[in-house]
Every structure is written in structure tokens, then in C-alpha cells.
Design a protein around this motif. Structure first.
Motif, PDB file in Angstrom:
ATOM      1  N   ILE A 186       0.839  -1.202   0.000  1.00 17.25           N
ATOM      2  CA  ILE A 186       0.000   0.000   0.000  1.00 17.25           C
ATOM      3  C   ILE A 186       0.872   1.248   0.000  1.00 17.25           C
ATOM      4  O   ILE A 186       0.625   2.193  -0.756  1.00 17.25           O
ATOM      5  N   ILE A 187       1.888   1.270   0.821  1.00 21.66           N
ATOM      6  CA  ILE A 187       2.788   2.430   0.886  1.00 21.66           C
ATOM      7  C   ILE A 187       3.528   2.605  -0.438  1.00 21.66           C
ATOM      8  O   ILE A 187       3.656   3.721  -0.946  1.00 21.66           O
ATOM      9  N   LEU A 188       3.984   1.516  -1.011  1.00 24.09           N
ATOM     10  CA  LEU A 188       4.727   1.621  -2.279  1.00 24.09           C
ATOM     11  C   LEU A 188       3.845   2.064  -3.441  1.00 24.09           C
ATOM     12  O   LEU A 188       4.250   2.890  -4.252  1.00 24.09           O
ATOM     13  N   GLU A 189       2.644   1.533  -3.526  1.00 28.19           N
ATOM     14  CA  GLU A 189       1.802   1.784  -4.686  1.00 28.19           C
ATOM     15  C   GLU A 189       0.812   2.942  -4.524  1.00 28.19           C
ATOM     16  O   GLU A 189       0.405   3.546  -5.512  1.00 28.19           O
ATOM     17  N   GLN A 241      -2.089   8.643  -2.248  1.00 26.02           N
ATOM     18  CA  GLN A 241      -3.516   8.690  -1.918  1.00 26.02           C
ATOM     19  C   GLN A 241      -3.764   8.748  -0.408  1.00 26.02           C
ATOM     20  O   GLN A 241      -4.889   9.001   0.012  1.00 26.02           O
ATOM     21  N   LEU A 242      -2.734   8.504   0.376  1.00 24.15           N
ATOM     22  CA  LEU A 242      -2.901   8.418   1.820  1.00 24.15           C
ATOM     23  C   LEU A 242      -2.607   9.752   2.492  1.00 24.15           C
ATOM     24  O   LEU A 242      -1.591  10.384   2.193  1.00 24.15           O
ATOM     25  N   SER A 243      -3.467  10.147   3.391  1.00 24.10           N
ATOM     26  CA  SER A 243      -3.228  11.379   4.145  1.00 24.10           C
ATOM     27  C   SER A 243      -2.152  11.128   5.199  1.00 24.10           C
ATOM     28  O   SER A 243      -1.872   9.979   5.567  1.00 24.10           O
ATOM     29  N   ALA A 244      -1.578  12.200   5.695  1.00 22.16           N
ATOM     30  CA  ALA A 244      -0.562  12.091   6.745  1.00 22.16           C
ATOM     31  C   ALA A 244      -1.163  11.445   7.994  1.00 22.16           C
ATOM     32  O   ALA A 244      -0.522  10.621   8.660  1.00 22.16           O
ATOM     33  N   GLU A 245      -2.413  11.793   8.296  1.00 23.14           N
ATOM     34  CA  GLU A 245      -3.088  11.230   9.469  1.00 23.14           C
ATOM     35  C   GLU A 245      -3.277   9.719   9.322  1.00 23.14           C
ATOM     36  O   GLU A 245      -3.058   8.958  10.268  1.00 23.14           O
ATOM     37  N   LEU A 260     -10.390   3.625  -0.850  1.00 23.43           N
ATOM     38  CA  LEU A 260      -9.013   3.359  -1.249  1.00 23.43           C
ATOM     39  C   LEU A 260      -8.857   1.873  -1.541  1.00 23.43           C
ATOM     40  O   LEU A 260      -9.425   1.033  -0.862  1.00 23.43           O
ATOM     41  N   LEU A 261      -8.109   1.558  -2.551  1.00 26.90           N
ATOM     42  CA  LEU A 261      -7.851   0.198  -3.015  1.00 26.90           C
ATOM     43  C   LEU A 261      -9.124  -0.519  -3.435  1.00 26.90           C
ATOM     44  O   LEU A 261      -9.276  -1.720  -3.253  1.00 26.90           O
ATOM     45  N   ASP A 262     -10.043   0.223  -4.006  1.00 30.20           N
ATOM     46  CA  ASP A 262     -11.306  -0.338  -4.473  1.00 30.20           C
ATOM     47  C   ASP A 262     -11.088  -1.385  -5.562  1.00 30.20           C
ATOM     48  O   ASP A 262     -11.930  -2.253  -5.772  1.00 30.20           O
ATOM     49  N   HIS A 263      -9.952  -1.328  -6.226  1.00 24.84           N
ATOM     50  CA  HIS A 263      -9.658  -2.292  -7.294  1.00 24.84           C
ATOM     51  C   HIS A 263      -9.200  -3.645  -6.747  1.00 24.84           C
ATOM     52  O   HIS A 263      -9.211  -4.641  -7.454  1.00 24.84           O
TER      53      HIS A 263
END
Length: 167
Positions: free
Chosen positions: A32-35, A39-43, A123-126
Motif C-alpha cells: 500500500i505504501i509503495l503503490e 492517496q494516503l493522508s498524513a493522518e 481506497l484500493l477499491d480495485h
């Protein structure tokens, strides 16, 4: 990586699904972090990091508890019982068990928050695993209404059940 287990924490299926979604996120953290880092917020990243750090601390605490229990059992089998030492071991064990219990409940709070944020943003709906949980949550919401109780935040509502479930 961490491979957290599935478990039923609450009587509310929606809450459990949010925790499952959070667990899926943590179990897939590296990819998730790599791809999807952008899309990810800091929080959200901070929440995920907190859970991972807590899991590492939990693992260390479990190891320490096991070692202390073994040492205390050996002391109890010894002919010369040192009551002060045994009491010190018991106190240390109790403190470590209490800390572990607190970390477990904190992890479930964080997992529910992570799951809620992933669900809201889809997120990651795919990803098929995420799609399955999203579908289940959508079905629950369609059938039973909102995830949150109008008077209290749902995350705090089920922590007492977490504690009873874990120990």
C-alpha cells in the motif's frame, strides 16, 4: 508481514468489518505504501504506523511475559522460595499484562479508524479483498443505517468487549 488474525470484537457486524478493513490495510502495508502513498493522508499514515509499532511492542511484551512466567515458575519449584522476588515477578507480570491489554484495545480503535477512512475514500477499491469488505459494509449500511451511534462514537463503545474478548 504482521498477519493479524480475524476476530469478532463487537456485536455490531459493521464495526467488525471496519476492523477487518483496518487489518487488511496493515497486513498489506508495504504494498500500500509503495503503490498508493500519494492517496494516503498524513493522518492515515500515522494511524497505520501507530498500529504497526503497537504490534511490535505487543510481540515484545508477550515474549517478556512468557520469560517472566517461566522464571517465576522456576522460583516456585525451588526449595528456597524468595517471597520478595516472587512478589516482584508477579507485580512485573501484572504491569506487563495490563500494558498488553491496553495496547490491544488501542490497536482495535486504530484499526477501526483506518477501516473507516479506507471505506470513506474507497481506497484500493480495485483490490478484490477490499472490494469484498466494501460490499459487505455497503450492504450493512443499506440494511441497518449509519455506522455511528448518534450519542457516542462507535469506536469507544466496544472497547470493553475487546478487553473481555482478548483475556
Amino acid at each position: 508481514m504482521f498477519l493479524m488474525e480475524d476476530c469478532k470484537i463487537s456485536e455490531c457486524h459493521k464495526k467488525n468489518l471496519l476492523i477487518v478493513l483496518g487489518k487488511l490495510t496493515i497486513n498489506n502495508y508495504p504494498s500500500i505504501i509503495l503503490e498508493h502513498n500519494h492517496q494516503l493522508s498524513a493522518e492515515l499514515k500515522e494511524l497505520m504506523t501507530t498500529v504497526i509499532n503497537n504490534l511490535q511492542i505487543c510481540s515484545q511484551l508477550k515474549t517478556r511475559i512468557s520469560k517472566l512466567q517461566t522464571e517465576m515458575n522456576l522460583l516456585l519449584q525451588n526449595d528456597k522460595i524468595d517471597n520478595n522476588r516472587i512478589q516482584a515477578y508477579r507485580e512485573s507480570l501484572n504491569l506487563k499484562k495490563e500494558k498488553l491489554k491496553h495496547l490491544h484495545s488501542d490497536n482495535y480503535k486504530q484499526l477501526a479508524k483506518i477501516g473507516e477512512r479506507f471505506f470513506k475514500k474507497r481506497l484500493l477499491d480495485h483490490d478484490k479483498k477490499f472490494q469484498n469488505v466494501y460490499s459487505q459494509l455497503e450492504d450493512e449500511l443499506t440494511q441497518n443505517g449509519c455506522i455511528k451511534d448518534s450519542k457516542t462514537n462507535y469506536i469507544n463503545k466496544y472497547i470493553n468487549k475487546v478487553v473481555n474478548f482478548l483475556f
